[in-house]
Scaffold this motif. Sequence first.
Motif, PDB file in Angstrom:
ATOM      1  N   PHE A 279       0.855  -1.186   0.000  1.00  0.00           N
ATOM      2  CA  PHE A 279       0.000   0.000   0.000  1.00  0.00           C
ATOM      3  C   PHE A 279       0.894   1.241   0.000  1.00  0.00           C
ATOM      4  CE2 PHE A 279      -3.064   3.014   1.837  1.00  0.00           C
ATOM      5  CZ  PHE A 279      -4.186   2.696   1.085  1.00  0.00           C
ATOM      6  N   PRO A 280       0.566   2.283  -0.801  1.00  0.00           N
ATOM      7  CA  PRO A 280       1.429   3.474  -0.828  1.00  0.00           C
ATOM      8  C   PRO A 280       1.463   4.153   0.540  1.00  0.00           C
ATOM      9  CG  PRO A 280      -0.125   3.514  -2.658  1.00  0.00           C
ATOM     10  CD  PRO A 280      -0.555   2.402  -1.742  1.00  0.00           C
ATOM     11  N   VAL A 281       2.657   4.518   0.976  1.00  0.00           N
ATOM     12  CA  VAL A 281       2.798   5.236   2.243  1.00  0.00           C
ATOM     13  C   VAL A 281       3.431   6.604   1.993  1.00  0.00           C
ATOM     14  CG1 VAL A 281       2.927   3.193   3.740  1.00  0.00           C
ATOM     15  CG2 VAL A 281       5.013   4.069   2.674  1.00  0.00           C
ATOM     16  N   PRO A 282       3.016   7.615   2.763  1.00  0.00           N
ATOM     17  CA  PRO A 282       3.600   8.949   2.602  1.00  0.00           C
ATOM     18  C   PRO A 282       5.067   8.927   3.006  1.00  0.00           C
ATOM     19  CG  PRO A 282       1.641   9.010   4.020  1.00  0.00           C
ATOM     20  CD  PRO A 282       1.983   7.579   3.805  1.00  0.00           C
ATOM     21  N   MET A 283       5.859   9.718   2.305  1.00  0.00           N
ATOM     22  CA  MET A 283       7.284   9.829   2.608  1.00  0.00           C
ATOM     23  C   MET A 283       7.616  11.292   2.822  1.00  0.00           C
ATOM     24  SD  MET A 283       9.094   6.973   2.411  1.00  0.00           S
ATOM     25  CE  MET A 283      10.714   7.126   1.672  1.00  0.00           C
ATOM     26  N   ASN A 284       8.648  11.537   3.626  1.00  0.00           N
ATOM     27  CA  ASN A 284       9.145  12.890   3.801  1.00  0.00           C
ATOM     28  C   ASN A 284       9.713  13.368   2.459  1.00  0.00           C
ATOM     29  OD1 ASN A 284      10.964  15.092   4.368  1.00  0.00           O
ATOM     30  ND2 ASN A 284      10.806  14.514   6.518  1.00  0.00           N
ATOM     31  N   THR A 285       9.353  14.589   2.071  1.00  0.00           N
ATOM     32  CA  THR A 285       9.792  15.085   0.760  1.00  0.00           C
ATOM     33  C   THR A 285      11.283  15.389   0.730  1.00  0.00           C
ATOM     34  OG1 THR A 285       9.088  17.288   1.432  1.00  0.00           O
ATOM     35  CG2 THR A 285       7.537  16.017   0.112  1.00  0.00           C
ATOM     36  N   ASN A 286      11.929  15.428   1.900  1.00  0.00           N
ATOM     37  CA  ASN A 286      13.385  15.639   1.943  1.00  0.00           C
ATOM     38  C   ASN A 286      14.163  14.339   1.911  1.00  0.00           C
ATOM     39  OD1 ASN A 286      13.553  18.450   1.994  1.00  0.00           O
ATOM     40  ND2 ASN A 286      12.954  18.461   4.153  1.00  0.00           N
ATOM     41  N   ASN A 287      13.469  13.225   1.911  1.00  0.00           N
ATOM     42  CA  ASN A 287      14.133  11.917   1.902  1.00  0.00           C
ATOM     43  C   ASN A 287      15.028  11.804   0.664  1.00  0.00           C
ATOM     44  OD1 ASN A 287      14.072   9.069   0.723  1.00  0.00           O
ATOM     45  ND2 ASN A 287      13.440   8.708   2.827  1.00  0.00           N
TER      46      ASN A 287
END
Length: 141
Positions: A34-42
Amino acid sequence: SSHHFRHLMCFALMFCVVSATDVPPPHSTTKPGFPVPMNTNNPGVRKAARFGVYRYNNSSNDLYLFKESQIKKAMVQIVRGLKYMLHVEIERTVCEKREHYSLDSCHFQKKKNLQQMLRCYFEVWIMPWLHKVRVPVALCN
């Protein structure tokens, strides 16, 4: 570029290991894959965004190269590798396409009449063990 990829691969494998050990409890509604949110700075997210930008630049008729200016939202899904779903703002740089530039050294346009910002949705699918990156979706407007 192989060094670049090794770093990416290391990150992807690390991410898979972390996710695999973090299995949700049986009553949870989260399914594997399932898609999970990621930090955009990752760092993995930032690399994936750059792959999306390469794909956009390769298919655009613009005289100039565009570069990501802001990653607005990022999701990742584990599906035979890592599939990133990214909402990215890209802007026109001063670098002309016919020259070969590293995008990192390209600054954004300062001339008002040449400035342009596009909102993009990229899907970037990274299969580290195959040394493969695919960008099935790159929509900008």
